[in-house]
Each structure stands twice: as C-alpha cells, then as structure tokens.
Design a protein around this motif. Structure first.
Motif, mmCIF file in Angstrom:
data_model
loop_
_atom_site.group_PDB
_atom_site.id
_atom_site.type_symbol
_atom_site.label_atom_id
_atom_site.label_comp_id
_atom_site.label_asym_id
_atom_site.label_seq_id
_atom_site.Cartn_x
_atom_site.Cartn_y
_atom_site.Cartn_z
ATOM 1 N N LYS A 188 -8.592 -1.050 5.306
ATOM 2 C CA LYS A 188 -7.250 -1.582 5.794
ATOM 3 C C LYS A 188 -7.200 -0.822 6.924
ATOM 4 C CE LYS A 188 -5.255 -1.421 1.160
ATOM 5 N NZ LYS A 188 -4.374 -0.807 0.157
ATOM 6 N N ARG A 239 -4.760 0.965 8.576
ATOM 7 C CA ARG A 239 -4.601 2.238 8.554
ATOM 8 C C ARG A 239 -5.648 3.078 8.100
ATOM 9 N NH1 ARG A 239 0.338 4.452 6.857
ATOM 10 N NH2 ARG A 239 0.468 6.722 6.214
ATOM 11 N N GLN A 240 -6.553 2.716 7.091
ATOM 12 C CA GLN A 240 -7.662 3.574 6.779
ATOM 13 C C GLN A 240 -8.733 3.449 8.180
ATOM 14 O OE1 GLN A 240 -8.852 1.183 3.314
ATOM 15 N NE2 GLN A 240 -8.060 2.968 2.229
ATOM 16 N N ILE A 247 -7.130 6.141 10.598
ATOM 17 C CA ILE A 247 -7.492 7.394 10.135
ATOM 18 C C ILE A 247 -8.800 7.796 10.532
ATOM 19 C CG2 ILE A 247 -7.693 8.808 8.184
ATOM 20 C CD1 ILE A 247 -5.057 7.413 7.150
ATOM 21 N N GLY A 273 1.458 10.126 3.743
ATOM 22 C CA GLY A 273 0.786 9.003 3.845
ATOM 23 C C GLY A 273 -0.634 8.788 4.121
ATOM 24 N N VAL A 274 -1.148 10.096 5.111
ATOM 25 C CA VAL A 274 -2.417 10.263 5.326
ATOM 26 C C VAL A 274 -2.972 10.609 4.276
ATOM 27 C CG1 VAL A 274 -3.816 11.371 6.795
ATOM 28 C CG2 VAL A 274 -1.858 10.489 7.835
ATOM 29 N N GLN A 293 -2.622 10.368 1.227
ATOM 30 C CA GLN A 293 -2.958 9.230 0.001
ATOM 31 C C GLN A 293 -4.056 8.332 0.360
ATOM 32 O OE1 GLN A 293 0.812 7.136 -0.576
ATOM 33 N NE2 GLN A 293 1.243 8.455 -2.346
ATOM 34 N N SER A 294 -4.064 8.043 1.855
ATOM 35 C CA SER A 294 -5.179 7.138 2.217
ATOM 36 C C SER A 294 -6.320 7.781 2.239
ATOM 37 C CB SER A 294 -4.700 6.683 3.703
ATOM 38 O OG SER A 294 -3.509 5.999 3.829
ATOM 39 N N MET A 349 -10.397 6.996 0.274
ATOM 40 C CA MET A 349 -11.676 6.867 1.270
ATOM 41 C C MET A 349 -12.821 7.293 0.800
ATOM 42 S SD MET A 349 -9.265 6.438 4.587
ATOM 43 C CE MET A 349 -10.428 6.555 5.659
#
Length: 64
Positions: free
Chosen positions: A4, A6-7, A10, A36-37, A39-40, A44
């Motif tokens: 995603k 966001r991923q 990161i 949030g970071v 959780q992502s 991963m």
C-alpha cells in the motif's frame, strides 16, 4: 502482495534512515502517527525484521 502507499512511504523512510530505526524515528521521518506506523510495520514482515523493544522504541531493520 502489493504494498500500500503508506507501506511504501514507511519502507522508503526506513531505507533513508540507514535501514535500521525505531518506530518513533520512522513516524517522525514520515510525519505519520506512531501507532499507525506501528500497525503498518507489523504487517510488513516480508520486508522488515523486528529487533525488539517496546512501543515507539521498537527497533526495525530492512531485510537484506
């Protein structure tokens, strides 16, 4: 499985931080919320490795 947006952000930030950083450092670099970071990052596992720690001080490393 495709990453995603966001991923990807990161992973890019982690690479810019020499491939090793805490959840908090990644959150600051990306201007995202620490929770949030976190959780992502947990989702991963194919790309990163957890080096231990708690909360925002959990350390992560890019897999080689």
């Amino acid at each position: 499985m495709a990453l995603k947006k966001r991923q990807r952000i990161i992973l890019s930030a982690l690479a810019e931080l020499s491939g090793k950083a805490t959840t908090r450092q990644i959150a600051e670099k990306t201007n995202l919320n620490v929770n949030g970071v976190s959780q992502s990052l947990g989702a991963m596992y194919q790309y990163i490795e957890c080096l231990g720690g708690r909360g925002g001080e959990t350390k992560w490393k890019l897999k080689s």
